[in-house]
Scaffold this motif. Structure first.
Motif, short mmCIF file in Angstrom:
data_model
loop_
_atom_site.label_atom_id
_atom_site.label_comp_id
_atom_site.label_asym_id
_atom_site.label_seq_id
_atom_site.Cartn_x
_atom_site.Cartn_y
_atom_site.Cartn_z
N ARG A 1 15.05 44.44 44.83
CA ARG A 1 16.37 45.04 45.03
C ARG A 1 17.17 45.02 43.74
NH1 ARG A 1 18.48 41.48 49.90
NH2 ARG A 1 17.57 39.90 48.54
N GLY A 2 18.08 45.97 43.63
CA GLY A 2 18.96 46.04 42.48
C GLY A 2 20.14 45.12 42.63
N GLU A 3 21.03 45.14 41.64
CA GLU A 3 22.20 44.27 41.67
C GLU A 3 23.12 44.60 42.83
OE1 GLU A 3 24.07 44.53 37.91
OE2 GLU A 3 22.54 43.35 36.86
N ASP A 4 23.11 45.88 43.26
CA ASP A 4 23.96 46.27 44.38
C ASP A 4 23.29 46.05 45.73
OD1 ASP A 4 21.99 48.15 44.15
OD2 ASP A 4 23.32 49.90 44.21
N GLY A 5 22.07 45.47 45.73
CA GLY A 5 21.36 45.19 46.98
C GLY A 5 20.50 46.32 47.47
N ALA A 6 20.55 47.50 46.81
CA ALA A 6 19.74 48.63 47.24
C ALA A 6 18.26 48.35 46.99
CB ALA A 6 20.17 49.89 46.50
N LEU A 7 17.40 48.82 47.89
CA LEU A 7 15.96 48.61 47.76
C LEU A 7 15.41 49.53 46.69
CD1 LEU A 7 13.53 47.05 48.98
CD2 LEU A 7 13.14 49.03 50.45
N LEU A 8 14.82 48.94 45.66
CA LEU A 8 14.23 49.71 44.57
C LEU A 8 12.71 49.73 44.64
CD1 LEU A 8 16.45 48.54 41.59
CD2 LEU A 8 16.72 50.56 43.02
N GLY A 9 12.12 48.73 45.30
CA GLY A 9 10.67 48.66 45.38
C GLY A 9 10.23 47.95 46.63
N PHE A 10 9.05 48.31 47.14
CA PHE A 10 8.49 47.68 48.33
C PHE A 10 6.99 47.57 48.14
CE2 PHE A 10 6.71 48.09 52.70
CZ PHE A 10 7.18 46.88 53.20
N ARG A 11 6.42 46.44 48.52
CA ARG A 11 5.00 46.18 48.29
C ARG A 11 4.36 45.58 49.52
NH1 ARG A 11 4.20 41.91 43.81
NH2 ARG A 11 4.28 40.46 45.56
N PHE A 12 3.14 46.01 49.82
CA PHE A 12 2.37 45.46 50.93
C PHE A 12 0.89 45.70 50.69
CE2 PHE A 12 3.02 49.87 51.99
CZ PHE A 12 1.86 50.25 52.64
N ASP A 13 0.06 44.98 51.43
CA ASP A 13 -1.40 45.12 51.31
C ASP A 13 -1.89 46.05 52.41
OD1 ASP A 13 -1.49 43.46 49.12
OD2 ASP A 13 -1.90 41.66 50.30
N ARG A 14 -2.45 47.17 52.00
CA ARG A 14 -2.99 48.12 52.99
C ARG A 14 -4.34 47.64 53.50
NH1 ARG A 14 -2.59 54.03 50.97
NH2 ARG A 14 -0.44 53.73 51.67
N SER A 15 -5.07 46.92 52.67
CA SER A 15 -6.37 46.36 53.04
C SER A 15 -6.62 45.19 52.12
CB SER A 15 -7.47 47.42 52.90
OG SER A 15 -7.70 47.71 51.54
N PRO A 16 -7.66 44.40 52.37
CA PRO A 16 -7.94 43.28 51.46
C PRO A 16 -8.16 43.70 50.02
CG PRO A 16 -9.17 43.03 53.52
CD PRO A 16 -8.56 44.40 53.55
N THR A 17 -8.52 44.96 49.79
CA THR A 17 -8.81 45.40 48.42
C THR A 17 -7.75 46.34 47.86
OG1 THR A 17 -10.15 47.26 49.23
CG2 THR A 17 -11.28 45.17 48.78
N GLN A 18 -6.75 46.72 48.66
CA GLN A 18 -5.75 47.67 48.20
C GLN A 18 -4.34 47.13 48.39
OE1 GLN A 18 -6.27 51.51 50.07
NE2 GLN A 18 -7.63 52.22 48.46
N ARG A 19 -3.57 47.12 47.32
CA ARG A 19 -2.15 46.76 47.38
C ARG A 19 -1.34 48.00 47.03
NH1 ARG A 19 0.23 41.29 45.06
NH2 ARG A 19 -0.36 40.76 47.20
N VAL A 20 -0.34 48.29 47.85
CA VAL A 20 0.49 49.48 47.67
C VAL A 20 1.86 49.05 47.16
CG1 VAL A 20 1.55 51.46 48.81
CG2 VAL A 20 -0.72 50.69 49.51
#
Length: 474
Positions: free
Chosen positions: A153-172
């Motif tokens: 998140r940025g200084e204003d709290g807005a979401l700038l990035g999101f990350r999760f694992d789609r599979s054991p071998t792939q991170r999005v």
């Protein structure tokens, strides 16, 4: 007195002053504390000596480094000096740069995706924008406890990035800067290791299996595939034990899950059952130590959780009221209950047969056929199709001459009806020749691993019998 005799004048003045002080306390103190040279009349020699000492002291203070500093009070060894520093550089929020800091959340039991986004102060509209990206909805709406989600998140709290694992071998990694969603897929290297897990059952097989490090899917393979034909798991008792050789997936030095079971043993009632994974004709199956399939040719009961309502043999027909031969057995169950194929087979008939209503007939080869009647509807099968044992071929109903929802099940050998509850089922084909040799070469190391682990585990258990349930992974 001549004015030019400066020495005599100075001595005369000095003695006059001493005379004034002669009778008071200060004079007495001087006489007691100072050397005799200061209490008597100074001669020329005294003045020469004093001048010489003063000159030598001045020279020492000037020539010898540090001599004068030793006469000063000691200063502290450490000091803080005010320094003039350049002004601090102001950076843009790190969330918009590579290597941004992430707030990582681990999904807990009962938590939902919406609740997690809300806890991070991210509006639902942003969450829906993320779910609209191809391939995200299926993964993010089926989160399991332990899964990790990361927010930047940025200084204003807005979401700038999101990350999760789609599979054991792939991170999005998703970037939401500038009002657009940009996706970057990172391939994560994984390795597969072989480990041995085992435990002695205390309260339940599931609890012991989880404590030993087995996944719920691996436990289900043991109960539903490997030993389902030989062990009734409702009768498992405390003190029974199991061991399994499993494949484990590791990533970045961390174990992230268990995979296939390569071999397993289960000891219950004083008898040990074994199962080893081996591919025959491109299909994975489990075999005993001597190469016989654990999977039986037929299952006795093609419908789960049903009640036997009518046996094989002569009986009064419930609709016609006359005595007739009942050529099969009936299982009472709720309408819509799935019906499974009793064995691997080819679909011989799908349709209606008078009083049987909706009927499916399967040909299992070597003269063996099975019939399933009174179905409410058929499964996704058609005539001539190959079906595997356990596949759903239809659903319980009451079509035809039936007083209520049930399955009528028949077992035939070369056209003759046999009692499905007592007929001797044909044994499955064992491994032979080159297949048997390859199986033995594959099974021997797995069995050696299990035996080695059990010796260590149960030797430790014997030394500390109070530790239950006992489990070990190697």
């Amino acid at each position: 007195m001549p004015l030019t005799d400066h020495g005599s004048v100075r001595r005369h003045q000095f003695h006059e002053r001493l005379g004034v002080l002669h009778g008071n306390h200060l004079h007495r103190t001087l006489k007691e504390r100072f050397p005799a040279a200061f209490n008597t009349r100074w001669t020329r020699r005294h003045w020469l000596h004093a001048s010489l000492f003063a000159t030598v002291g001045a020279l020492l203070a000037t020539i010898v480094p540090g001599f004068s500093s030793q006469l000063q009070p000691a200063l502290p060894l450490h000091a803080t000096l005010p320094l003039s520093l350049p002004p601090q550089t102001v950076r843009p929020p790190l969330a918009s740069q590579p290597g941004q800091p992430w707030d990582v959340l681990q999904v807990q039991p009962g938590q939902t995706l919406g609740g997690l986004f809300q806890s991070m102060g991210v509006p639902a509209e942003t969450m829906h924008r993320i779910l609209e990206q191809p391939g995200n909805r299926e993964t993010l709406t089926r989160l399991r406890p332990g899964a990790e989600l990361a927010f930047a998140r940025g200084e204003d709290g807005a979401l700038l990035g999101f990350r999760f694992d789609r599979s054991p071998t792939q991170r999005v990694e998703l970037s939401l800067a500038g009002g657009k969603v940009r996706e970057k897929v990172l391939e994560r290297a994984t390795t597969t290791r072989v480990a041995v897990a085992g435990a002695e059952i205390d309260h339940s097989l599931y609890a012991a299996g989880r404590k030993a490090g087995l996944s719920p899917a691996a436990i289900a393979v043991m109960t539903d595939e490997i030993f389902s034909y030989d062990i009734d798991f409702k009768d498992v008792q405390p003190g029974d034990r199991f061991s399994a050789v499993v494949e484990e997936t590791w990533r970045d030095g961390e174990r992230i899950g268990s995979g296939r079971i390569l071999a397993a043993t289960f000891t219950t009632g004083g008898k040990t059952y074994t199962g080893f994974r081996f591919e025959r004709d491109g299909k994975a199956q489990f075999f005993t130590q001597d190469g016989r399939p654990l999977k039986k040719s037929f299952i006795r009961m093609p419908i789960p959780y049903a009640r036997l309502s009518s046996k094989f043999g002569a009986r009064r027909h419930p609709v016609l009221g006359s005595m007739r031969m009942h050529k099969g057995v009936d299982y009472a169950a709720a309408s819509g209950t799935p019906i499974m194929a009793a064995g691997d087979a080819r679909v011989q008939f799908v349709g209606q047969q008078r009083g049987y209503g909706n009927v499916v007939i399967l040909d299992h080869g070597r003269g063996h056929t099975t019939l399933y009647a009174h179905m409410s509807r058929f499964g996704k099968i058609k005539r001539g199709q190959q079906v595997a044992q356990g596949s759903v071929i239809g659903y319980v109903g009451s079509t035809g001459m039936a007083t209520g929802p049930h399955l009528h099940y028949e077992f035939r050998v070369n056209g003759a009806h046999r009692n499905p509850l007592s007929v001797t089922m044909p044994p499955p084909e064992p491994l032979k020749g080159a297949e048997l040799a390859a199986f033995r070469a594959q099974a021997a190391p797995a069995l050696a691993r299990i035996e080695s682990m059990e010796k260590l585990m149960f030797a430790t258990a014997a030394a500390a019998p109070q530790d239950k349930p006992r489990d070990k992974r190697g």
